[in-house]
Design a protein around this motif. Structure first.
Motif, PDB file in Angstrom:
ATOM      1  N   THR B 141     -12.890  -4.463  15.528  1.00 49.75           N
ATOM      2  CA  THR B 141     -11.238  -5.588  15.210  1.00 49.75           C
ATOM      3  C   THR B 141     -11.523  -5.985  14.247  1.00 49.75           C
ATOM      4  O   THR B 141     -10.644  -5.308  12.727  1.00 49.75           O
ATOM      5  N   LEU B 142     -12.661  -5.918  13.100  1.00 46.86           N
ATOM      6  CA  LEU B 142     -12.629  -6.321  11.873  1.00 46.86           C
ATOM      7  C   LEU B 142     -12.577  -4.889  11.024  1.00 46.86           C
ATOM      8  O   LEU B 142     -12.032  -4.675   9.815  1.00 46.86           O
ATOM      9  N   GLY B 143     -13.647  -3.714  11.135  1.00 51.24           N
ATOM     10  CA  GLY B 143     -13.103  -2.739  10.551  1.00 51.24           C
ATOM     11  C   GLY B 143     -11.624  -2.205  10.858  1.00 51.24           C
ATOM     12  O   GLY B 143     -10.874  -1.686   9.338  1.00 51.24           O
ATOM     13  N   VAL B 144     -10.905  -2.522  12.631  1.00 50.94           N
ATOM     14  CA  VAL B 144      -8.991  -2.151  12.054  1.00 50.94           C
ATOM     15  C   VAL B 144      -7.973  -3.185  10.381  1.00 50.94           C
ATOM     16  O   VAL B 144      -7.112  -2.624  10.289  1.00 50.94           O
ATOM     17  N   THR B 145      -9.156  -4.604  11.071  1.00 48.74           N
ATOM     18  CA  THR B 145      -8.314  -5.621  10.109  1.00 48.74           C
ATOM     19  C   THR B 145      -8.307  -4.953   8.802  1.00 48.74           C
ATOM     20  O   THR B 145      -7.176  -5.036   7.926  1.00 48.74           O
ATOM     21  N   LEU B 146      -9.984  -4.378   8.287  1.00 45.90           N
ATOM     22  CA  LEU B 146      -9.700  -4.499   6.812  1.00 45.90           C
ATOM     23  C   LEU B 146      -8.839  -2.373   6.197  1.00 45.90           C
ATOM     24  O   LEU B 146      -8.760  -3.327   5.380  1.00 45.90           O
ATOM     25  N   PHE B 147      -8.807  -2.210   7.386  1.00 44.42           N
ATOM     26  CA  PHE B 147      -8.143  -1.044   6.893  1.00 44.42           C
ATOM     27  C   PHE B 147      -6.682  -1.533   7.321  1.00 44.42           C
ATOM     28  O   PHE B 147      -5.567  -1.158   6.280  1.00 44.42           O
ATOM     29  N   ALA B 148      -6.334  -2.689   7.551  1.00 44.48           N
ATOM     30  CA  ALA B 148      -4.931  -2.775   8.074  1.00 44.48           C
ATOM     31  C   ALA B 148      -4.421  -3.592   6.567  1.00 44.48           C
ATOM     32  O   ALA B 148      -3.438  -3.548   5.580  1.00 44.48           O
ATOM     33  N   THR B 149      -5.416  -4.017   5.991  1.00 43.12           N
ATOM     34  CA  THR B 149      -5.399  -5.179   4.391  1.00 43.12           C
ATOM     35  C   THR B 149      -4.927  -3.936   3.145  1.00 43.12           C
ATOM     36  O   THR B 149      -4.416  -4.422   3.171  1.00 43.12           O
ATOM     37  N   ILE B 150      -5.897  -3.093   3.854  1.00 35.71           N
ATOM     38  CA  ILE B 150      -5.953  -1.877   2.729  1.00 35.71           C
ATOM     39  C   ILE B 150      -4.725  -1.204   2.114  1.00 35.71           C
ATOM     40  O   ILE B 150      -3.737  -1.306   0.982  1.00 35.71           O
ATOM     41  N   VAL B 151      -3.692  -1.134   3.484  1.00 36.72           N
ATOM     42  CA  VAL B 151      -2.718  -0.529   3.756  1.00 36.72           C
ATOM     43  C   VAL B 151      -1.408  -1.456   2.955  1.00 36.72           C
ATOM     44  O   VAL B 151      -0.973  -1.381   1.982  1.00 36.72           O
ATOM     45  N   GLY B 152      -1.464  -2.620   3.663  1.00 33.07           N
ATOM     46  CA  GLY B 152      -0.971  -3.929   3.175  1.00 33.07           C
ATOM     47  C   GLY B 152      -1.200  -3.999   2.167  1.00 33.07           C
ATOM     48  O   GLY B 152       0.389  -4.471   1.525  1.00 33.07           O
ATOM     49  N   THR B 153      -1.842  -4.300   1.465  1.00 34.13           N
ATOM     50  CA  THR B 153      -2.101  -4.590   0.337  1.00 34.13           C
ATOM     51  C   THR B 153      -1.429  -3.658  -1.003  1.00 34.13           C
ATOM     52  O   THR B 153      -1.040  -3.576  -1.455  1.00 34.13           O
ATOM     53  N   VAL B 154      -1.669  -1.982  -0.881  1.00 34.52           N
ATOM     54  CA  VAL B 154      -1.094  -1.316  -1.410  1.00 34.52           C
ATOM     55  C   VAL B 154       0.200  -1.401  -1.566  1.00 34.52           C
ATOM     56  O   VAL B 154       0.637  -1.560  -2.101  1.00 34.52           O
ATOM     57  N   VAL B 155       1.277  -1.372  -0.035  1.00 33.09           N
ATOM     58  CA  VAL B 155       2.009  -1.587   0.003  1.00 33.09           C
ATOM     59  C   VAL B 155       2.830  -2.613  -0.592  1.00 33.09           C
ATOM     60  O   VAL B 155       4.027  -2.779  -1.761  1.00 33.09           O
ATOM     61  N   LEU B 156       2.040  -3.714  -0.611  1.00 26.95           N
ATOM     62  CA  LEU B 156       2.381  -4.502  -1.508  1.00 26.95           C
ATOM     63  C   LEU B 156       2.626  -4.793  -3.007  1.00 26.95           C
ATOM     64  O   LEU B 156       4.011  -5.362  -3.539  1.00 26.95           O
ATOM     65  N   ALA B 157       1.465  -4.516  -3.600  1.00 23.12           N
ATOM     66  CA  ALA B 157       1.315  -4.228  -4.742  1.00 23.12           C
ATOM     67  C   ALA B 157       2.078  -3.320  -5.958  1.00 23.12           C
ATOM     68  O   ALA B 157       2.254  -3.352  -7.237  1.00 23.12           O
ATOM     69  N   THR B 158       2.283  -2.085  -4.973  1.00 17.36           N
ATOM     70  CA  THR B 158       3.141  -1.126  -5.283  1.00 17.36           C
ATOM     71  C   THR B 158       4.221  -1.710  -5.703  1.00 17.36           C
ATOM     72  O   THR B 158       4.815  -2.186  -5.501  1.00 17.36           O
ATOM     73  N   ALA B 159       4.527  -1.590  -7.621  1.00 13.82           N
ATOM     74  CA  ALA B 159       5.663  -1.833  -7.483  1.00 13.82           C
ATOM     75  C   ALA B 159       7.322  -0.685  -6.879  1.00 13.82           C
ATOM     76  O   ALA B 159       8.101  -1.290  -6.251  1.00 13.82           O
ATOM     77  N   ARG B 160       6.640   0.620  -6.737  1.00 14.38           N
ATOM     78  CA  ARG B 160       7.563   1.301  -5.854  1.00 14.38           C
ATOM     79  C   ARG B 160       6.935   2.787  -4.998  1.00 14.38           C
ATOM     80  O   ARG B 160       6.125   3.412  -5.749  1.00 14.38           O
ATOM     81  N   GLY B 161       7.640   3.019  -4.305  1.00 18.76           N
ATOM     82  CA  GLY B 161       7.157   4.684  -4.312  1.00 18.76           C
ATOM     83  C   GLY B 161       8.039   6.219  -4.407  1.00 18.76           C
ATOM     84  O   GLY B 161       8.759   5.196  -4.411  1.00 18.76           O
ATOM     85  N   ARG B 162       6.986   6.878  -3.542  1.00 16.65           N
ATOM     86  CA  ARG B 162       8.188   7.716  -3.709  1.00 16.65           C
ATOM     87  C   ARG B 162       9.096   7.715  -3.430  1.00 16.65           C
ATOM     88  O   ARG B 162      10.408   8.123  -3.494  1.00 16.65           O
ATOM     89  N   TYR B 163       9.611   7.617  -2.342  1.00 14.58           N
ATOM     90  CA  TYR B 163      10.688   7.753  -1.059  1.00 14.58           C
ATOM     91  C   TYR B 163      11.980   5.971  -1.648  1.00 14.58           C
ATOM     92  O   TYR B 163      12.722   6.049  -1.386  1.00 14.58           O
ATOM     93  N   ASP B 164      11.285   4.936  -2.670  1.00 11.69           N
ATOM     94  CA  ASP B 164      11.971   4.484  -3.556  1.00 11.69           C
ATOM     95  C   ASP B 164      12.605   5.200  -4.531  1.00 11.69           C
ATOM     96  O   ASP B 164      13.702   5.083  -4.692  1.00 11.69           O
ATOM     97  N   ARG B 165      11.642   6.056  -4.717  1.00 11.67           N
ATOM     98  CA  ARG B 165      12.999   6.452  -5.896  1.00 11.67           C
ATOM     99  C   ARG B 165      13.795   8.017  -5.694  1.00 11.67           C
ATOM    100  O   ARG B 165      14.321   7.974  -6.559  1.00 11.67           O
ATOM    101  N   PHE B 166      13.381   8.494  -4.627  1.00 10.58           N
ATOM    102  CA  PHE B 166      14.272   9.167  -3.884  1.00 10.58           C
ATOM    103  C   PHE B 166      15.407   9.155  -3.192  1.00 10.58           C
ATOM    104  O   PHE B 166      15.678  10.008  -2.635  1.00 10.58           O
ATOM    105  N   GLY B 167      14.961   8.481  -2.357  1.00  9.85           N
ATOM    106  CA  GLY B 167      15.774   7.944  -1.761  1.00  9.85           C
ATOM    107  C   GLY B 167      15.499   7.774  -0.513  1.00  9.85           C
ATOM    108  O   GLY B 167      14.158   8.686  -0.316  1.00  9.85           O
ATOM    109  N   ASP B 168      15.756   7.458   0.610  1.00 10.23           N
ATOM    110  CA  ASP B 168      14.972   7.490   2.138  1.00 10.23           C
ATOM    111  C   ASP B 168      15.465   8.822   2.869  1.00 10.23           C
ATOM    112  O   ASP B 168      13.988   9.444   3.187  1.00 10.23           O
ATOM    113  N   ASP B 169      16.069   9.481   2.424  1.00 16.91           N
ATOM    114  CA  ASP B 169      15.899  10.888   2.927  1.00 16.91           C
ATOM    115  C   ASP B 169      15.317  12.127   2.049  1.00 16.91           C
ATOM    116  O   ASP B 169      15.142  12.930   1.694  1.00 16.91           O
TER     117      ASP B 169
END
Lengths: 101, 184
Positions: B141-169
């Protein structure tokens, strides 16, 4: 060195952390308060393990869980602080009271 | 042992209190580190050497990283802009003191059971065996939670991803880039 003394120190750390978490304006300082509260939990877990049931491993495992929770809390907290600062230039709790009801 | 306990316990609590008394948020980080190190010493005093060292290593690194963020979000940088960093100070203090009083009453009034059993000779081995055996679910459980934290923090902290720049499609010809420039 008795269980009561250890637990009193832990309770002191927890209370100080609670004071910080409630009274600080800055979101990052609020997180310092949360970390201090978890610090008290670590101490209490170690003391309860040592003085009450040292034959098991529940206390050490609980400490592992709490230490992980501290790391997660810090990482997630700073990510949220970064996100809200980027969106609205907010780093104070009073300026982020949208959900206050 | 008793002397060491008193020194470490007092350092832990005093450094913890200094966290909310010091003016510089960089100093605050190191006050918190001192509190963590004292608690790590107490954990070692109780015979959990491995966990004590883990706490020391983790907290030293965590607080050094935290110091960078503290400088980023510092109020009153270098004491040049004195300001109160509090709200509802008296109410918070009342709640904290009340909490401590309730906890202390519970600690002192509870009839604690007597000590049962003795610690295993090698605590590190016992902990490893527990985490890889009976407490495997906790560890996973700790391992999965830590992985979810990595994903969540990166998503929260990035200003934009490639999908934001080129649209959803990904069909936008030019990047929707508010700042201009970049490879889009």
């Amino acid at each position: 060195m008795t269980l009561q003394l250890f637990l009193l120190a832990a309770a002191g750390l927890f209370a100080i952390g609670l004071y910080g978490a409630l009274s600080q304006q800055s979101i990052v300082m609020l997180m310092m308060g949360l970390e201090l509260m978890l610090n008290g939990v670590i101490l209490a877990a170690a003391a309860l393990w040592f003085f009450l049931a040292p034959d098991g491993t529940d206390g050490p495992v609980l400490i592992v869980v709490v230490v992980t929770a501290m790391a997660i809390e810090m990482a997630a907290g700073f990510a949220v602080a970064t996100a809200i600062y980027r969106a609205r230039q907010v780093d104070m709790t009073d300026a982020a009271a949208d959900l206050k009801g | 042992m008793t002397v060491l306990f008193w020194i470490l316990a007092v350092v832990a609590v005093v450094a913890g209190f200094a966290v909310f008394r010091l003016n510089s948020m960089a100093q605050v980080t190191f006050a918190l580190l001192a509190s963590f190190l004292a608690v790590a010493g107490l954990v070692m005093l109780l015979g959990l050497g491995y966990l004590g060292v883990v706490i020391v290593l983790m907290m030293v690194i965590e607080m050094v990283i935290m110091a960078v963020f503290m400088v980023m979000y510092m109020m009153n940088p270098a004491g040049l802009m004195p300001m109160a960093m509090y709200h509802n100070k008296s109410g918070s203090m009342a709640i904290a003191v009340g909490t401590f009083a309730v906890l202390a009453a519970g600690i002192l009034l509870t009839d604690w059971p007597t000590r049962r059993g003795a610690p295993a000779p090698d605590q590190t081995f016992a902990l490893g065996e527990a985490l890889m055996g009976g407490q495997m679910l906790t560890m996973m459980t700790l391992g999965v939670t830590l992985f979810a934290t990595i994903v969540g923090t990166v998503v929260l902290a990035t200003a934009r991803g490639r999908y934001d720049r080129f649209g959803d499609d990904l069909d936008r010809r030019r990047a929707d880039d508010p700042a201009g420039g970049g490879p889009g």
